[in-house]
Design an enzyme around this catalytic site. Structure first.
Site, short mmCIF file in Angstrom:
data_model
loop_
_atom_site.label_atom_id
_atom_site.label_comp_id
_atom_site.label_asym_id
_atom_site.label_seq_id
_atom_site.Cartn_x
_atom_site.Cartn_y
_atom_site.Cartn_z
N HIS A 155 42.98 43.93 42.02
CA HIS A 155 42.84 42.78 43.02
C HIS A 155 43.31 41.60 42.78
CE1 HIS A 155 40.26 41.69 46.11
NE2 HIS A 155 39.93 39.83 44.59
N ASP A 158 44.29 38.49 44.30
CA ASP A 158 43.98 36.62 44.52
C ASP A 158 44.91 36.56 45.79
OD1 ASP A 158 41.30 37.16 44.98
OD2 ASP A 158 40.79 36.63 42.93
N ASP A 165 35.34 41.98 47.05
CA ASP A 165 34.90 40.24 46.57
C ASP A 165 35.03 39.59 47.21
OD1 ASP A 165 34.81 38.67 44.07
OD2 ASP A 165 37.52 38.06 44.12
ZN LIG Z 1 39.54 38.10 45.57
#
Ligand SMILES: [Zn+2]
Length: 1089
Positions: free
Chosen positions: A293, A295, A405
């Site tokens: 993941h 961001d 998320d």
């Molecule tokens: Zn995230």
């Protein structure tokens, strides 16, 4: 009686008659604690397994020669730019910084003779920050993350020749989680943070010691975590203790002996992917998929994300070569695009792994976006741009929408997923709920219109699993849908700041699988499949899965509807700008041969808008740098938008003006219904714009009788009454003490209460400042007092009063409350514009509207629909929704009457009993120490309406966000073509139908920007895409008419694939019927002759 005979029994075993010594039971806690001592650092490390981990280490010159070039400021130069510079000598122990700076190291490695024949040679590099290993000629090989996260790079065999070999290491002065000071990652970055190069050495690793370390770690976990009433736990404890006893410091053979003992518990195959060969009757239950993941921005800016992508993905390509069971899924088309543009070498490696079926592009969206705040059309574009990128570059679309998320999931997503070719959805964020536990792991999630997708929330409750024994164990013990299905996904790999799986993860999982097959008890984990394989098998059981209707409300992070107000305002504005431009450019491109549909610019604007909807950007949970970046991107969007609007207007023979005269004035209207509005055309002068279509001629508005206009009476000092034909509004000290609907003869403000009352709350959540507002903030409510109200404007068509409100010594509000003439008895609203000078700390500003309306549910606009949420706190599920998300309006209606609160840039709202409350500004100090400080202009409106929530509110909210624009034309109005709309709903159509989007088809040959070899083939001819939705939740029929020369109409999905031809299309009349389910989103392609 006889003596002893030959048949007398002899002892049949060696079992001694007498106990030779006392033997005790393991004292569980002591024998368990002993296990970690075997591999712990600290006081034991010279006498335990650590002491045998390495067979030799070479550091310093001549083996590791270091020199560095420091890039200026926060520049992130390319390899070619960097290596041109002069490098200065440096060494281990030196410090580098400040935060966000870049340093390029030239590393000359010479393997010493005594290490050349060792089994495994690695470079160990740890500078407590992030790095990338490059070849001497500029190929990025592998990422590094300090602090022990990923600090090894395996030396190629060619380096064993005793000669000098050069590599480069690009050092980024940030950690995996940015550059905060100390241990609290969400604190704002420390600009002066420096990083010490702790380690740069050639290491010969003893592979037996390393493998034994993983063996005992995992068996130790079994000893610690299996239930003590299981024999498997006791066996694990025994095995660990036997290993420890077999270990002899300095004796390499003893490591082999230890490993043999370990294999009694782990089975014989844990040193290879063979361990995953499933034996008959041993079906796997937990399907591991590598993931990383990243961001797109968060505690670091976009530019660092670009490097994180290259670091993380090259790691995975490298790891796949060594671990054939590793498959890796990764989302966010934007990140693939960055990789393609900036790292061609990594891109080629990724593409190769994609074609081998190992690297899985997933998610189908442009970024992992927020879903609470983006408009319906924005959600469509997340999928359209995401899926098209994947199809164009990999020849394949995603089947799974992937948002592990994001902070809650709006109710129309299942419908939009299905219309974008995706039947599955993965998330897990609801495991963070801090009030109610979400009850399902695997279920059918159903949209407002009844469309469903299969949703899976991995029961390990993470998308960044470290592949611990406990992650595998929890995949069963926390599975909440075992009645229907007991399989699950395990999404493992370092994440948020990127990274992905490490060799440790893969080694641990091999042993977990070994335990399942050898001892049992642990759910059987499997690698090597795909997320699609997992969902394929679930899909066969879909009928039996439980259902969840409507939004997946996230019971945390409710502050994200409000934090970073400018960013949210820009999002709303960008959505409307893009809507206008696509519509006008469509009209212009079909009218003017010389006008080219600006597809490239529109794509750039959309891609930028979609990027800013990333789940830490739009929600407001990123550091200040990210908002400096998004401000710049939005500025570019609006600049391009202004230019495109000008070009389109020119093609329609009109141009924008600030002021005009009644004779020359025209207004630009992109909303698809009859409008009749007063427009100010110069100071004090106003005209009436009236009609349908993109260009509305201005007319004189005749005030025949006094009540056709609007009046302002002063009742007493600071008390004013604003009155038009419909409403009578009493303003007292900035608040509305009476709002009387003359038509319905109804007072809206309850006796003694005040609407438009500003209130301030203490806003100190439990931890996540920018993210959370906690339920107890409601107990700190404080009303703000205002000074005397004064007249602001008094015109025949519009009157306003102005009031100043003090928040603190630093902060204040100036509020204009206006009422315009109610044109032809149309329903009217009270408009409010506040300019807030905001310099607070951990305070939350809201504005309240007590209304004399009773209902147990309020309605909130969401993407392509309406969500109803409770106005009471009956259960903890109701109470959890103490702050919710709305789009352009929230509404509280009872039978026959209601009040809508419209807004131009806000998303946070609450309705408690009969009190409606719009959230305005927060002042969190982490991760952005200056979030929302400064000046804000915010508009809202109070719209009382006859009847319950209806089309009037939906339309007023659109109009409030998209005011008519003033234009002129050098031509006579009658000579202009666009007086009639090119496409519209006939009068007898259901007013809940919204024609939301008019655009050119992506693949039209005169529009497409795809390269010739792209799988997205250009289509001959011109066509227009219309997107319509039912906005109120009822069966909605209508007739679309067009004056374009359309030869064929088809219903298409969001990716513009044809679903079916519209058979009833009347070519001569340019007319076809639409018939939508409640809250259906429908797209049509009109093919022009
Ligand atoms: Zn995230």
């Amino acid at each position: 009686m006889g003596g002893e005979s030959a048949t007398q029994r002899k002892p049949i075993s060696a079992y001694p008659v007498r106990a030779p010594k006392p033997v005790g039971q393991y004292i569980a806690n002591i024998y368990k604690d002993r296990i970690s001592q075997f591999y712990a650092k600290g006081q034991w490390e010279n006498n335990n397994l650590n002491a045998m981990m390495f067979e030799g280490v070479a550091s310093g010159e001549p083996h590791v020669e270091l020199s560095v070039w420091d890039a200026p400021g926060q520049d992130r130069p390319t390899f070619d730019e960097a290596v041109k510079h002069e490098f200065r000598k440096t060494e281990v122990g030196a410090w580098f910084g400040p935060a966000w700076s870049t340093h390029w190291f030239k590393v000359i490695l010479t393997v010493p003779k005594d290490l050349r024949d060792k089994r495994l040679l690695e470079l160990h590099w740890d500078a407590n920050n992030e790095g990338m290993v490059w070849t001497h000629d500029g190929k990025p090989l592998q990422g590094l993350t300090g602090g022990g996260e990923r600090t090894e790079w395996i030396l190629p065999d060619s380096f064993r020749d005793g000669k000098e070999h050069t590599i480069y290491i690009e050092m980024a002065c940030n950690g995996m989680f940015g550059a905060a000071k100390g241990g609290d990652i969400i604190q704002p970055p420390a600009p002066n943070k420096h990083f010490r190069l702790d380690k740069a050495e050639i290491v010969a690793v003893n592979p037996d010691a390393r493998q034994l370390y993983i063996d005992i770690w995992i068996i130790g976990d079994a000893a610690r975590e299996f239930p003590s009433e299981s024999w498997e736990q006791h066996q694990a404890l025994k095995t660990c203790n036997e290993i420890i006893e077999a270990f002899e410091l300095g004796n390499k053979d003893s490591l082999k002996k230890c490993r043999e003992i370990a294999q009694q518990y782990l089975g014989p195959d844990v040193d290879s992917a063979r361990v995953y060969d499933t034996k008959k009757g041993k079906q796997p239950l937990v399907f591991g998929i590598g993931h990383c993941h990243i961001d797109s921005c968060w505690l670091w800016p976009w530019d660092e994300t670009k490097r994180k992508v290259a670091r993380s993905w090259s790691n995975q390509c490298d790891l796949m070569d060594r671990y054939p069971e590793l498959n890796f899924a990764c989302s966010q088309a934007q990140q693939y695009k960055w990789c393609k543009q900036l790292y061609p070498h990594v891109w080629e490696r990724v593409k190769r792994k994609v074609s081998e079926g190992r690297f899985h592009p997933i998610g189908g969206s442009w970024v992992e976006h927020d879903t609470n705040m983006p408009s319906g059309e924005s959600l469509v574009r997340q999928f359209l741009y995401g899926q098209r990128f994947f199809e164009s570059n990999f020849g394949k679309r995603s089947q799974t929408f992937w948002l592990p998320d994001t902070f809650g999931y709006s109710s129309q997503l299942p419908q939009l997923c299905r219309l974008s070719g995706m039947t599955r959805f993965l998330t897990q964020k609801l495991s963070w709920n801090n009030i109610n536990k979400f009850p399902h792991t695997t279920f059918n999630w159903v949209a407002l219109d009844g469309t469903q997708v299969i949703c899976h929330m991995p029961p390990s409750e993470t998308y960044t699993a470290e592949a611990h024994f406990s992650d595998v164990k929890r995949s069963m013990s926390q599975h909440k849908s075992l009645d229907q299905d007991h399989t699950s996904l395990l999404v493992f790999g370092k994440g948020d700041g990127g990274g992905g799986p490490t060799w440790q993860h893969l080694e641990k999982l091999r042993r977990c699988r070994g335990i399942s097959d050898t001892v049992g008890l642990l759910p059987r984990v499997s690698l090597g499949g795909s997320v699609d394989d997992f969902f394929d098998s679930l899909e066969r059981k879909a009928d039996s899965l439980v259902t969840w209707f409507g939004e997946l409300y996230f019971e945390l992070h409710r502050g994200t509807y409000t934090t970073q107000a400018n960013n949210k305002k820009f999002n709303r504005k960008a959505e409307f700008v893009l809507r206008d431009i696509e519509q006008l450019a469509t009209i212009a491109s079909l009218k003017e041969k010389d006008y080219k549909y600006p597809k490239k610019e529109i794509d750039e604007m959309w891609e930028a808008t979609l990027l800013c909807q990333f789940h830490d950007c739009l929600p407001g949970s990123s550091i200040e740098m990210c908002y400096d970046d998004s401000d710049k991107l939005y500025a570019q969007i609006f600049k391009t938008g202004a230019k495109l609007l000008k070009d389109a207007c020119k093609a329609l023979s009109v141009f924008e003006v600030e002021t005009t005269s009644m004779e020359r004035g025209i207004t630009l209207n992109t909303l698809p219904w009859y409008r009749e509005e007063l427009v100010e055309i110069s100071k004090g002068e106003f005209g009436l714009a009236k009609g349908v279509g993109p260009l509305l001629k201005l007319q004189q508005y005749e005030i025949r009788q006094e009540e056709d206009g609007v009046k302002l009476h002063k009742q007493s000092n600071g008390v004013f009454v604003l009155e038009n034909k419909r409403l009578k509004v009493r303003v007292e000290a900035g608040t509305i003490t009476s709002l009387y609907d003359k038509y319905d003869r109804r007072e809206i403000i309850p006796e003694g209460q005040r609407a438009n009352q500003f209130v301030l709350f203490d806003d100190k959540p439990l931890y996540w400042q920018a993210w959370d507002v906690e339920v107890y903030h409601l107990d700190t409510r404080k009303e703000l007092q205002s000074s005397e109200t004064q007249v602001h404007e008094e015109k025949s068509h519009r009157v306003s009063v102005i009031t100043k409100t003090k928040i603190s010594d630093e902060s204040h509000i100036s509020t204009i409350i206006s009422l315009s003439a109610a044109v032809n008895e149309l329903q009217s609203y009270v408009e409010v514009q506040s300019t807030v000078e905001w310099h607070e700390t951990m305070k939350f500003l809201k504005v309240e509207f007590p209304v004399d309306i009773r209902n147990t549910e309020a309605s909130y606009e969401t993407a392509f629909g309406i969500v109803r949420r409770p106005t009471h706190y009956n259960t903890s599920w109701d109470m959890a929704k103490f702050e919710v998300c709305c789009h352009k309006f929230a509404d509280l209606s009872e039978h026959g009457y209601g009040v809508s609160i419209l807004n131009d840039s806000k998303y946070g709202f609450a309705t408690t009993g009969s009190l409606m409350r719009l959230s305005l500004l927060r002042s969190s100090k982490a991760p952005d120490a200056h979030a929302d400080m400064g000046s804000h202009t915010i508009r809202w409106a109070i719209f009382p309406h006859t009847g319950s929530l209806g089309a009037m509110t939906v339309r007023k909210a659109y109009e409030f966000n998209n005011p008519l624009k003033l234009l002129e034309s050098p031509h006579d109005f009658a000579a202009l073509d666009e007086q009639e709309p090119p496409v519209w709903f006939t009068d007898n159509s259901n007013p809940s139908l919204i024609l939301d989007t008019i655009k050119r088809a992506e693949d039209d040959e005169d529009v497409s920007v795809e390269e010739d070899e792209s799988p997205l083939k250009k289509k001959k001819g011109q066509s227009v895409i219309l997107r319509i939705y039912d906005s109120l939740g009822g069966r909605a029929r209508g007739t679309i008419e067009t004056r374009w020369p359309v030869k064929r109409v088809s219903k298409v999905n969001l990716l513009e694939d044809e679903v079916e031809e519209v058979t009833g299309f009347d070519v001569a009349e340019g007319r076809f019927e639409v018939d939508l389910r409640p809250f259906e989103v429908a797209s049509y392609r009109l093919e022009l002759a």
